[in-house]
Design a protein around this motif. Structure first.
Motif: not given
Lengths: 240, 240
Positions: B100-101, B104, B132, B135, B140, B143-144, B147, B150-151, B154
């Motif tokens: 779902l991420t 998005d 757009r 930016d 973004r 950030k994705y 993420y 990082r997953v 971990a």
């Protein structure tokens, strides 16, 4: 042990879809970021390098040792636990499919006032917002409302719910979306809502459910405001 | 009976995430809209008033009597059936959360070239797209990517997969997203990808899996092009 809901404390936002399900289920929960030092706790969890299932963004829900993020995913979990979705595979997938369509709709609603960047102010993307909102009202709003009307027309088991004969979390989410659209685009909704009578009836029906009515009247319900997903900018609403 | 996948026949789009799962599972499927008269069949299903579970949009998958739409929902279904996700609740929800991420993220990637309206041409929203996309690349994209790095950092059970010790549909989807970003934003990716070595390694590893490699080399894989979600407009790519 009560659920712990983590979400921004001053807006309804995506967290509201989870709150509505928890309220309808009469589940015990703590809205953590609205408690003392709760924002610090939420930030800590978001930044933790120890968390093996880190969320990308709020909302997230702690249930015992489970940490679950993504609104639709949280509802998939709660729906099964609190009979807010059918227990069979086909019904469970269908309810989730409707929720994911509402999630897509919600992004489009948000982007009417943030078409360029979520990190910029509305005032910095106002002319782009006007274009995007006009297209949204003309093309996307009727498409989504018409879709949910069609889903209700096709439901052989109920005139008032989306799925089968009982309330599901998708009904709660459609209620919230219509409520938000009435706040954000009152002129557009006044003009076109009558074309989707079942959708509007569902909204009204959900609002009258005892637990939902009591929640909506409580201080737990954050009012709509100009920081959330649904914002009322008269210049973005339909002019006719 | 083979699965029937319904999706636009000339683009990878969201259908590609389903195709990759079906290919990795070595499942029999028909890509209906790419067969003779297949587009007419897809349109009929989308417009049918008899269908009790109508899809809002492609892709949708027919499996026996089940009709399932929404990419992440289809993958939830296929993941359970073809061991492309853990069988326990916690692992199943975590895999779905990652998907779902990615969903998005995909909307944000699409909107770099369609920030105003999906019904308008790129050429009619070019200046908004520049804002757009700038930016997106600056805020973004890191950030994705960060993420998902990082997953992977971990994950106590693997250095090469997102979830546990085995491949899941979320890995296939992250592969596809990185492949698409390399096509759409080659300069930006060349500049920043090295900061996310596990994500890039996952992409490379998935591409080498025998069934995926064979699929990517086949005619079943539609090439990236300028009609899909991932489009290469040099003016939207990073200039540095």
């Amino acid at each position: 042990m009560p659920y712990e809901l983590y979400y921004w404390p001053t807006i309804q936002g995506r967290g509201e879809f989870v709150r509505l399900a928890l309220e309808e289920a009469a589940a015990e929960y703590v809205d953590v970021a609205r408690t003392k030092n709760g924002m610090a706790a939420m930030t800590r969890m978001m930044e933790s390098r120890q968390e093996v299932h880190p969320p990308f963004a709020p909302p997230f829900l702690k249930s015992g040792r489970l940490l679950i993020a993504q609104t639709a995913n949280i509802l998939l979990f709660l729906g099964a636990r609190h009979r807010l979705a059918p227990a069979d595979d086909a019904g469970r997938l269908w309810t989730h499919q409707l929720q994911l369509t509402i999630a897509d709709w919600l992004v489009e609603i948000h982007d009417t006032h943030h078409p360029i960047a979520s990190g910029l102010y509305y005032e910095d993307q106002k002319s782009e917002s006007r274009r995007r909102a006009a297209d949204f009202i003309k093309n996307r709003l009727p498409k989504y409302l018409g879709y949910f009307q069609r889903v209700m027309d096709a439901n052989p088991r109920s005139d008032v719910y989306l799925v089968g004969a009982r309330l599901t979390y998708a009904d709660l989410s459609l209620f919230q979306t219509v409520a938000g659209l009435n706040f954000a685009f009152p002129r557009a909704m006044a003009r076109i809502a009558r074309r989707y009578p079942r959708v509007i009836a569902l909204h009204d029906r959900v609002a009258e459910r005892p637990r939902i009515a009591s929640y909506l009247a409580s201080e737990r319900r954050i009012p709509f405001n100009q920081q959330g997903i649904f914002r009322h900018y008269p210049e973005l609403d339909s002019s006719k």
